[in-house]
Design an enzyme around this catalytic site. Structure first.
Site, PDB file in Angstrom:
ATOM      1  N   SER A 181      -9.415   2.070   2.898  1.00 55.34           N
ATOM      2  CA  SER A 181      -8.486   2.759   2.006  1.00 55.34           C
ATOM      3  C   SER A 181      -7.419   1.842   1.407  1.00 55.34           C
ATOM      4  CB  SER A 181      -7.777   3.876   2.769  1.00 55.34           C
ATOM      5  OG  SER A 181      -6.981   3.349   3.835  1.00 55.34           O
ATOM      6  N   SER A 230     -10.162  -0.181   6.968  1.00 49.17           N
ATOM      7  CA  SER A 230      -9.438  -0.131   5.700  1.00 49.17           C
ATOM      8  C   SER A 230      -8.868  -1.471   5.248  1.00 49.17           C
ATOM      9  CB  SER A 230      -8.300   0.904   5.778  1.00 49.17           C
ATOM     10  OG  SER A 230      -8.837   2.209   5.794  1.00 49.17           O
ATOM     11  N   LYS A 247       0.855  -1.189   0.000  1.00 50.91           N
ATOM     12  CA  LYS A 247       0.000   0.000   0.000  1.00 50.91           C
ATOM     13  C   LYS A 247       0.889   1.235   0.000  1.00 50.91           C
ATOM     14  CE  LYS A 247      -3.817   2.081   2.659  1.00 50.91           C
ATOM     15  NZ  LYS A 247      -4.713   1.909   3.836  1.00 50.91           N
TER      16      LYS A 247
END
Length: 642
Positions: free
Chosen positions: A337, A361, A265
């Site tokens: 996210s 997330s 990420k």
């Protein structure tokens, strides 16, 4: 504006007569404002024409008031404009106007209970003492956004007991898959598990360089469709793959992640590559920092092939390059996210990826995209080199094909990070050797009953269950904690007005402006309420684990505040709503969560491994843009970003 209402005639203001009222008047006296009178009907008298008086300089208040009240009127006067002593009316001194303004500010903080003198005292003390301290602290630790430096010395420890079982630093022993053969197609290779790919590499049926090339090609093929990749680390990837192959040629095998490609990420820093945090404000940022989790994976022999999308500043699935889509139904978005890790793992673009969670997330995008993902116990994985939202909530965890893969990746990245005060060597048992027949597992009303039936058939004791707690502000506690902490890490960003560039104005910009007026005392009260919640959940957690919805917002908030682990497990697929009459390959994923107490991640993993040993939902492949001959969607066309 607060007003004083006078009725009757001017003489004897202290004891006005209240006759029938024929006119309601609003009086505005500021900077030469207009005076207006409006007619009012009642059943006793006709309306009186409403005179309008204007003046560039307000006339003496007592004369104007006398003239108006002679009409037998109600008069509204802003109380911060006039002072009344006996029968005299005069303009208040400037100090009273200042008090009124301050009181309105105190009201936002739910602190307007002070007397006028105390409000002025507070303002004077804040100006002379608080503000210099605030500015000194901000200059010392808040001049750089992102929370990468100067972590808080207040450390959250979710541990429910003081015991330290033997085996803290032991690696998980696992069974090697038997008779793994290289498939004939790259597509089949792309959807193999980490353990299967590791066996292909160990037995030299495939090289790390071959795997790296295969996954880089898939990343490029589908990144435009899914909008899930920020940058490719191609040069680094081939160098790491070559090293993995060279080590194996020398007889050195680093373990099941040796030579396995993966993605990070894009809030996780890697030197010489952009770490954009998904944000327009930081899209050109390069941090020459080795994030702890990246170092752990590098030591395990894994190969980084791409930085994957984070929603902007780790919020939802919108980022500076677009909005990440769900491989199972590209008409909808991935949520976030950890949007890129979920979408790319689901689409077979990487065998596994590392994402993060502060409040949903990991759980939300893994559920939407139909992948197995673990939100570990808080503190299990070090976070240095990672953009920070909240130092007492942020966690890093793996997105994988299976629960067994999650266990393998967790084993590689767990442990104390010397630069993250919240990280610890958590005493986890081996999930591959847990005797699940000795476990009692609860199931909530919203649990997927297939999981209950399967685990019951494997010898697990299943019982109906409910977590009981009296704290009724769970979601508010999380919002206070997350938003205030986030603002502390992005104070400069907000002060410079960079939030105006943010990709979704209804998200962080609004929340962080509101966070600016959360009083320190009420932030601390929220943490006290959080402590009460933790105690109540601990007392109510009378089972070894429980099964329930992984994306219920109350559970997401509770789980993150308490620091408990959960593994998200695919349990099936249903038809999408409003599907084309002639059919489509697009599907809606169905998932559930298996929750365990803090530091009992191995129990959740063991149960998920047992469930997946006799089901194949986790092995299904999404259609991505192969929707079927009669399904057309505007979003099936590939777009490319640099």
């Amino acid at each position: 504006m607060a007003t004083l209402l006078l009725r009757g005639t001017y003489p004897g203001v202290r004891a006005p007569v209240l006759p029938r009222v024929g006119l309601c008047l609003s009086l505005l006296l500021c900077c030469g404002g207009a005076v207006s009178a409006a007619p009012h009907h009642d059943k006793f008298q006709s309306p009186i024409p409403a005179p309008r008086l204007t003046c560039s300089t307000p006339p003496p208040s007592h004369l104007l008031l006398a003239a108006l009240t002679s009409f037998d009127m109600k008069v509204r006067i802003p109380i911060d404009t006039f002072c009344f002593q006996e029968s005299k009316i005069s303009r208040c001194p400037p100090q009273n106007s200042e008090v009124s303004s301050l009181r309105r500010a105190f009201k936002i903080l739910d602190a307007d209970f002070f007397t006028d003198n105390k409000i002025l005292e507070v303002a004077k003390g804040a100006e002379e003492l608080n503000i210099p301290i605030i500015r000194a602290n901000r200059k010392s630790v808040a001049s750089v956004d992102g929370g990468l430096q100067n972590p808080s010395c207040l450390v959250f420890n979710p541990n429910w007991g003081s015991e330290q079982p033997d085996g803290i630093n032991r690696r998980f022993a696992h069974t090697v898959p038997s008779d793994v053969q290289r498939p004939g197609s790259d597509e089949d290779i792309a959807f193999m598990s980490v353990l299967e790919l590791g066996e292909l590499i160990r037995t030299r049926q495939i090289t790390s360089e071959e795997l790296t090339r295969l996954f880089l090609e898939r990343l490029r093929r589908y990144s435009g469709i899914l909008e899930a990749v920020v940058s490719y680390t191609e040069e680094l990837a081939y160098a790491q793959a070559k090293r993995a192959d060279d080590l194996l040629a020398q007889g050195v095998y680093l373990g099941p992640l040796h030579g396995i490609p993966y993605g990070l990420k894009d809030i996780i820093a890697v030197p010489e590559y952009h770490t954009t945090w998904g944000s327009t404000s930081f899209k050109n940022q390069v941090l020459n920092i080795n994030a702890w989790v990246y170092q752990r994976l590098k030591s395990a022999g894994a190969v980084l092939v791409a930085k994957l999308v984070s929603g902007s500043l780790a919020y939802d699935d919108i980022w500076f390059g677009g909005r990440t889509r769900n491989p199972w139904n590209i008409e909808e978005f991935s949520t976030g996210s950890s949007a890129g890790p979920a979408a790319c793992t689901s689409a077979g673009m990487v065998p596994f990826a590392i994402g993060s969670e502060t409040a949903g997330s990991i759980t939300y995008p893994s559920a939407r995209c139909g992948v197995t993902a673990l939100r570990p116990t808080f503190g299990a994985v070090g976070r240095s080199g990672v953009m920070s939202i909240s130092e007492s909530l942020d966690k890093l965890g793996p997105f994988c094909r299976s629960a067994a893969d999650c266990a393998i990746v967790l084993d590689a990245i767990r442990g104390r990070d010397p630069d993250d005060p919240s990280s610890r060597d958590i005493p986890l048992d081996n999930p591959f050797t847990v005797d699940i027949t000795k476990l009692t597992v609860g199931y909530l009303d919203d649990a997927e009953m297939e999981v209950v039936r399967v685990l019951s058939s494997k010898g697990v004791t299943l019982v109906p269950f409910k977590l009981n707690y009296t704290v009724d502000s769970v979601q508010g506690i999380l919002n206070f904690t997350m938003d205030v902490d986030m603002l502390a890490h992005f104070d400069e960003w907000q002060r410079l007005g960079k939030d105006d560039q943010y990709e979704a104005q209804e998200q962080w910009p609004v929340e962080l402006r509101r966070a600016r007026v959360v009083p320190a005392v009420d932030y601390v009260q929220a943490q006290r309420a959080r402590g009460k919640l933790i105690r109540e959940v601990r007392e109510s957690f009378t089972v070894d684990a429980f099964i329930g919805n992984a994306t219920d917002w109350e559970k997401v908030c509770l789980g993150n505040l308490v620091g408990m682990p959960v593994i998200v497990v695919p349990t099936g697929y249903t038809n999408i709503s409003a599907s084309p009459p002639s059919g489509t390959r697009r599907r809606k994923t169905v998932t559930t969560g298996i929750y365990a107490p803090p530091q009992k991640d191995h129990i959740a993993l063991a149960l998920a491994i047992a469930y997946q040993s006799v089901t194949d939902h986790h092995k299904q492949r999404p259609p991505i843009n192969n929707l079927g001959p009669n399904d057309r969607t505007l979003n099936a066309q590939s777009k490319r970003y640099p």
